[in-house]
Design an enzyme around this catalytic site. Structure first.
Site, PDB file in Angstrom:
ATOM      1  N   GLU A 117       4.043   1.765  -0.891  1.00  0.00           N
ATOM      2  CA  GLU A 117       3.689   1.973  -2.295  1.00  0.00           C
ATOM      3  C   GLU A 117       4.910   2.308  -3.144  1.00  0.00           C
ATOM      4  O   GLU A 117       5.055   1.807  -4.266  1.00  0.00           O
ATOM      5  CB  GLU A 117       2.640   3.081  -2.398  1.00  0.00           C
ATOM      6  CG  GLU A 117       1.286   2.665  -1.836  1.00  0.00           C
ATOM      7  CD  GLU A 117       0.302   3.804  -1.697  1.00  0.00           C
ATOM      8  OE1 GLU A 117      -0.911   3.534  -1.755  1.00  0.00           O
ATOM      9  OE2 GLU A 117       0.738   4.974  -1.514  1.00  0.00           O
ATOM     10  N   GLU A 137      -3.746   3.079   6.018  1.00  0.00           N
ATOM     11  CA  GLU A 137      -4.532   4.285   5.778  1.00  0.00           C
ATOM     12  C   GLU A 137      -5.936   4.206   6.368  1.00  0.00           C
ATOM     13  O   GLU A 137      -6.509   5.227   6.772  1.00  0.00           O
ATOM     14  CB  GLU A 137      -4.623   4.561   4.268  1.00  0.00           C
ATOM     15  CG  GLU A 137      -3.326   5.027   3.627  1.00  0.00           C
ATOM     16  CD  GLU A 137      -2.471   3.890   3.102  1.00  0.00           C
ATOM     17  OE1 GLU A 137      -1.570   4.164   2.295  1.00  0.00           O
ATOM     18  OE2 GLU A 137      -2.695   2.716   3.504  1.00  0.00           O
TER      19      GLU A 137
END
Length: 263
Positions: A117, A137
């Protein structure tokens, strides 16, 4: 010990290239509150530093850019604490994305979860051949919270982003290049020279004009096409209010290299 050194390092060379390094190599540069806070402060300081013309963001060591968020810190988070952590990450990544000058990510290993990210918040990504990317995740019972469902989809397309997020899979640098997640893949030993070479090339351009280009990209991308094209016209026209546009066009006609003055 970690408390005796900064979690984020920064230096600026004589070409105006700021090298920002996430500095937790013992934890594969995992991103915790301290790192996000320090990274945000560094970009705030660089924003106000006229010496900084281009930023190269990387991770300390040879193994990781940032191997994700620090799970040991996140494990006991409440809903409120998780939201606050994600908001901190979002603020920091927003500072990188909206930084007025170009930012290059030199991805030197794992860029997973929050690390991916952060890399996606940069303008350009150059990866070492041993780099790994992913949003794993889902394997932890959560989803990305720092732009992994949004910037990823904008970079690689909705279908590929969903595949990566839903499966929690990890891809290598070559696959990241093939789907448009990174701009270039180079041998690990050539990564920083490649990133610094590109940074030097960019740093030689007119800063006011580079900044207008970045504004045109960032703001226009969130508009519908007609509005974005009109916004681009305004940014284009603003260039003609600079001395550098006169120098650039004169240099082209005279067949010489331009000597931009950032005016």
């Amino acid at each position: 010990m970690e408390d005796k050194q900064k979690s984020v390092k920064c230096s600026i060379d004589d070409q105006g290239i700021a090298i920002v390094t996430i500095n937790r190599p013992h934890a594969l540069n995992a991103l915790n509150r301290e790192v996000f806070t320090e990274l945000g402060k560094v970009f705030d300081e660089l924003r106000d530093n006229p010496r900084a013309r281009v930023v190269v963001l990387t991770g300390e060591g040879q193994k990781a850019f940032a191997a994700g968020s620090d799970i040991t810190e996140m494990k006991e988070c409440s809903v409120l604490e998780a939201r606050e952590f994600a908001m901190l990450a979002n603020r920091t990544q927003g500072k990188i994305e909206t930084f007025p000058k170009p930012v290059i990510a030199a991805v030197n290993g794992f860029a997973l979860g929050g690390g991916c990210e952060v890399a996606m918040a940069c303008d350009i990504r150059i990866a070492s051949s041993n780099a790994k990317f992913g949003q794993p995740e889902i394997n932890l019972g959560i989803i990305p919270g720092g732009g992994g469902t949004q910037r990823l989809a904008r970079l690689v397309g909705l279908g590929r982003a969903k595949e990566l997020v839903y499966s929690g899979g990890i891809i290598d640098a070559q696959r990241a290049y093939e789907i448009g997640l990174v701009n270039k893949v180079v041998p690990a030993e050539a990564l920083m020279s490649e990133a610094l070479g590109l940074a030097a090339k960019i740093a030689s351009k007119s800063m006011p004009v580079l900044m207008l280009a970045k504004v045109a990209f960032n703001h226009g991308f969130s508009m519908d096409l007609d509005k974005a094209l009109q916004f681009e016209i305004e940014c284009f026209a603003e260039c003609f209010g600079t001395d550098d546009h006169t120098e650039g066009m004169s240099a082209f006609i005279e067949r010489r290299e331009p000597a931009f003055k950032d005016k």
